[in-house]
Write a protein that holds these residues in place. Structure first.
Motif, PDB file in Angstrom:
ATOM      1  N   ASP A  48      34.276  45.641  51.633  1.00  0.00           N
ATOM      2  CA  ASP A  48      35.370  44.863  52.208  1.00  0.00           C
ATOM      3  C   ASP A  48      36.007  43.892  51.218  1.00  0.00           C
ATOM      4  O   ASP A  48      37.189  43.586  51.325  1.00  0.00           O
ATOM      5  N   ARG A  49      35.235  43.415  50.257  1.00  0.00           N
ATOM      6  CA  ARG A  49      35.736  42.352  49.363  1.00  0.00           C
ATOM      7  C   ARG A  49      36.141  42.827  47.973  1.00  0.00           C
ATOM      8  O   ARG A  49      36.692  42.055  47.194  1.00  0.00           O
ATOM      9  N   PHE A  50      35.862  44.076  47.635  1.00  0.00           N
ATOM     10  CA  PHE A  50      36.161  44.559  46.283  1.00  0.00           C
ATOM     11  C   PHE A  50      37.669  44.616  46.044  1.00  0.00           C
ATOM     12  O   PHE A  50      38.440  44.991  46.912  1.00  0.00           O
ATOM     13  N   ASP A  51      38.041  44.222  44.835  1.00  0.00           N
ATOM     14  CA  ASP A  51      39.438  44.285  44.425  1.00  0.00           C
ATOM     15  C   ASP A  51      39.480  44.957  43.046  1.00  0.00           C
ATOM     16  O   ASP A  51      38.803  44.502  42.120  1.00  0.00           O
ATOM     17  N   PRO A  52      40.258  46.026  42.877  1.00  0.00           N
ATOM     18  CA  PRO A  52      40.325  46.702  41.578  1.00  0.00           C
ATOM     19  C   PRO A  52      40.761  45.768  40.444  1.00  0.00           C
ATOM     20  O   PRO A  52      40.474  46.032  39.280  1.00  0.00           O
ATOM     21  N   ALA A  53      41.415  44.670  40.789  1.00  0.00           N
ATOM     22  CA  ALA A  53      41.843  43.713  39.769  1.00  0.00           C
ATOM     23  C   ALA A  53      40.651  43.036  39.085  1.00  0.00           C
ATOM     24  O   ALA A  53      40.817  42.417  38.037  1.00  0.00           O
ATOM     25  N   PHE A  54      39.443  43.166  39.675  1.00  0.00           N
ATOM     26  CA  PHE A  54      38.258  42.581  39.051  1.00  0.00           C
ATOM     27  C   PHE A  54      37.975  43.241  37.709  1.00  0.00           C
ATOM     28  O   PHE A  54      37.315  42.658  36.850  1.00  0.00           O
ATOM     29  N   GLY A  55      38.469  44.466  37.532  1.00  0.00           N
ATOM     30  CA  GLY A  55      38.300  45.166  36.255  1.00  0.00           C
ATOM     31  C   GLY A  55      36.911  45.736  36.034  1.00  0.00           C
ATOM     32  O   GLY A  55      36.526  45.970  34.896  1.00  0.00           O
ATOM     33  N   VAL A  56      36.138  45.944  37.105  1.00  0.00           N
ATOM     34  CA  VAL A  56      34.802  46.531  36.983  1.00  0.00           C
ATOM     35  C   VAL A  56      34.688  47.711  37.940  1.00  0.00           C
ATOM     36  O   VAL A  56      35.475  47.842  38.872  1.00  0.00           O
ATOM     37  N   ARG A  57      33.685  48.528  37.700  1.00  0.00           N
ATOM     38  CA  ARG A  57      33.410  49.641  38.611  1.00  0.00           C
ATOM     39  C   ARG A  57      32.903  49.070  39.929  1.00  0.00           C
ATOM     40  O   ARG A  57      32.319  47.993  39.972  1.00  0.00           O
ATOM     41  N   PHE A  58      33.074  49.822  40.996  1.00  0.00           N
ATOM     42  CA  PHE A  58      32.634  49.351  42.303  1.00  0.00           C
ATOM     43  C   PHE A  58      31.133  49.094  42.313  1.00  0.00           C
ATOM     44  O   PHE A  58      30.668  48.083  42.846  1.00  0.00           O
ATOM     45  N   SER A  59      30.356  49.988  41.718  1.00  0.00           N
ATOM     46  CA  SER A  59      28.899  49.823  41.735  1.00  0.00           C
ATOM     47  C   SER A  59      28.472  48.553  41.002  1.00  0.00           C
ATOM     48  O   SER A  59      27.521  47.881  41.415  1.00  0.00           O
ATOM     49  N   THR A  60      29.182  48.197  39.949  1.00  0.00           N
ATOM     50  CA  THR A  60      28.883  46.972  39.204  1.00  0.00           C
ATOM     51  C   THR A  60      29.110  45.754  40.081  1.00  0.00           C
ATOM     52  O   THR A  60      28.375  44.771  40.001  1.00  0.00           O
ATOM     53  N   TYR A  61      30.104  45.812  40.929  1.00  0.00           N
ATOM     54  CA  TYR A  61      30.399  44.717  41.854  1.00  0.00           C
ATOM     55  C   TYR A  61      29.418  44.718  43.023  1.00  0.00           C
ATOM     56  O   TYR A  61      28.982  43.659  43.491  1.00  0.00           O
TER      57      TYR A  61
END
Length: 134
Positions: free
Chosen positions: A66-79
């Motif tokens: 729900d909180r992931f944003d691609p702008a974080f610049g990391v892979r989803f699993s890393t987040y």
């Protein structure tokens, strides 16, 4: 059960989740259950059942979805891994027969530090009065 997704597939599903697609959310969850189980293995033998930890890890995974944003610049699993681990840590920290406030825990830690310092300084175990004065 589905396997892990590549980065682009995960981003595609995450975009669909942001638009309210519950099927995409469920698919993303299913594809990352193995990630939850991998994180849970680090927390075994700490007084909680495996299934309970998996369930808590699932809550962390849903929060990550729900909180992931691609702008974080990391892979989803890393987040997702810190979110999953954080949910489990929070449970292990807060779950007990008696709830102890954070202030009481901090005071106990301060007292233990003071006791250790006085033991070193005096060469003996300090009585409660000396510890309180310190």
């Amino acid at each position: 059960m589905k396997g892990p997704l590549d980065h682009e597939s995960a981003l595609t599903l995450l975009q669909r989740v942001k638009k309210g697609d519950e099927a995409a959310r469920a698919e993303l969850f299913e594809c990352n259950v193995a990630l939850v189980k991998a994180v849970v293995r680090r927390f075994l033998n700490r007084g909680a059942e495996y299934d309970d930890l998996v369930q808590l890890g699932g809550i962390g995974l849903l929060k990550a979805i729900d909180r992931f944003d691609p702008a974080f610049g990391v892979r989803f699993s890393t987040y997702a891994v810190p979110m999953i681990a954080g949910e489990i840590r929070r449970f292990l920290r807060d779950d007990g027969m008696v709830k102890v406030s954070r202030a009481a825990k901090e005071l106990a830690a301060k007292a233990a530090k003071g006791r250790e310092a006085l033991c070193t300084q005096l060469g003996r175990e300090p009585p409660a009065e000396e510890l309180a004065a310190h």
